[in-house]
Design an enzyme around this catalytic site. Structure first.
Site, PDB file in Angstrom:
ATOM      1  N   GLU A 185     -14.244  -5.027  -0.429  1.00 39.42           N
ATOM      2  CA  GLU A 185     -14.415  -5.477  -0.200  1.00 39.42           C
ATOM      3  C   GLU A 185     -14.664  -6.875  -1.076  1.00 39.42           C
ATOM      4  OE1 GLU A 185     -19.506  -3.848   1.095  1.00 39.42           O
ATOM      5  OE2 GLU A 185     -19.525  -5.392  -0.627  1.00 39.42           O
TER       6      GLU A 185
ATOM      7  N   TYR B 159       1.021  -1.189  -0.389  1.00 40.08           N
ATOM      8  CA  TYR B 159      -0.267   0.057  -0.219  1.00 40.08           C
ATOM      9  C   TYR B 159       0.720   1.117  -0.259  1.00 40.08           C
ATOM     10  CZ  TYR B 159      -3.462   3.292   1.370  1.00 40.08           C
ATOM     11  OH  TYR B 159      -3.762   4.967   1.267  1.00 40.08           O
TER      12      TYR B 159
ATOM     13  N   LYS C 244     -21.921 -10.916   2.359  1.00 44.32           N
ATOM     14  CA  LYS C 244     -21.094 -10.037   2.665  1.00 44.32           C
ATOM     15  C   LYS C 244     -19.133 -10.081   3.409  1.00 44.32           C
ATOM     16  CE  LYS C 244     -20.767  -4.571   3.768  1.00 44.32           C
ATOM     17  NZ  LYS C 244     -21.382  -4.075   2.874  1.00 44.32           N
TER      18      LYS C 244
END
Length: 333
Positions: free
Chosen positions: A207, A22, A175
């Site tokens: 997600e 990241y 989810k």
């Protein structure tokens, strides 16, 4: 946007063949967003999932129990699509918030305004017996702040496990977003299933949807450890930062951006009650009907960056290995 040539998109998390550490400056990027993008993301994933069940002969005659369904605008499109195909489906939509009025007055749709707990799940199971249940969960609790904490996620996933255990569905779409490494608390378990990636998710969303079809045996669980969490973060950042920002030049479609390419491969699996000369014509018809329903304007391909050589995305990471960062991806939705 840079260009690339691809044979197919990454449909499931396990297919992502690269990773990237990241970069903190990504948090300052201005995200490109469509109107009703959240409803579009849900609609495409659920249309793909339910069409898969239709193909396996599981959908017809089932009751779809959708927990965390509000506002549920997109569900009206799903209901109408399968109704027009002659599928006999009942819908039970459950959420503590109110649903879109577009879902009112439909004989095959039951709206329940409340949050679920174990006792209520048992009452649903008793009420629907002996119907076969298809479970969709989009539960999302936030006890403080703008985004769910790891404690919120673990609570949601424990509840989803209870849903499966009590309702005993024939299939489920849950989810799933892995906690971030710097917010790690403890190992936990989720149902075994295919981790479906979602086109039109927010720019740096981690997600997914966890898809499972059950064949009568007890629910299989998968343990999630801290090393898994690091793997999730790096692969999802690679997908969002590199892959989803590409234009697919060998994709013959009005919009060649990667998310449209991903959507194309989802919609090509969907049944229609009319015939088309080509798969492209069918997908265009479906996309236009979905965008029209959600009031999303049609867009063309974003301007591409100059790139003299068009090449496939390498399976090896060509980025510097010295980009470690303690900061996590913050796309929670």
């Amino acid at each position: 946007m840079d260009v690339v040539s691809l044979d197919k998109p990454f449909m499931y998390f396990e297919e992502i063949d690269n990773e990237l550490d990241y970069e903190p400056e990504s948090a300052n990027e201005v995200a490109k967003k469509l109107p009703y993008q959240g409803q579009l993301k849900l609609l495409l994933g659920e249309l793909f999932f339910l069409s898969k069940l239709q193909r396996h002969g599981i959908l017809d005659g089932a009751t779809v129990v959708y927990i965390g369904s509000a506002p549920g605008t997109h569900i009206r499109y799903l209901r109408d699509h399968f109704y027009n195909l002659g599928m006999i489906i009942k819908w039970m939509l459950i959420d503590g918030r109110h649903h879109d009025p577009i879902l009112n007055g439909l004989r095959d749709v039951t709206l329940v305004t409340r949050f679920v707990d174990e006792e209520y799940l048992r009452s649903i199971k008793k009420q629907l017996h002996p119907s076969k249940i298809i479970l969709i969960s989009d539960v999302r609790s936030k006890r403080g702040g703008n985004e769910p904490s790891t404690a919120d996620l673990l609570s949601n996933y424990a509840l989803q496990n209870v849903m499966i255990s009590i309702l005993n569905p024939v299939a489920s779409s849950l989810k799933w977003r892995c906690p971030f490494p710097d917010q790690w608390i403890k190992d936990f378990y989720i149902p075994h299933g295919n981790k479906m990636l979602q086109p039109f998710a927010p720019s740096y969303s981690a997600e997914m949807r966890l898809l499972s079809i059950y064949t009568g045996e007890n629910m299989r669980l998968t343990r999630v450890t801290k090393s898994d969490v690091v793997n999730y973060e790096k692969k999802m950042y690679y997908l969002n930062k590199i892959v989803r920002n590409k234009v697919v030049v060998n994709f013959d479609y009005p919009n060649q951006e990667y998310d449209y390419f991903h959507m194309y491969f989802m919609l090509r699996t969907v049944y229609c009650n009319k015939t088309f000369p080509t798969t492209k014509a069918k997908v265009l018809f479906l996309q236009q009907s979905i965008f029209r329903f959600l009031n999303i304007p049609t867009t063309s391909t974003e301007k591409v960056s100059h790139e003299p050589i068009q090449r496939k995305i390498s399976s090896k990471n060509s980025m510097s290995k010295n980009r470690n960062s303690k900061r996590s991806v913050r796309g929670n939705k």
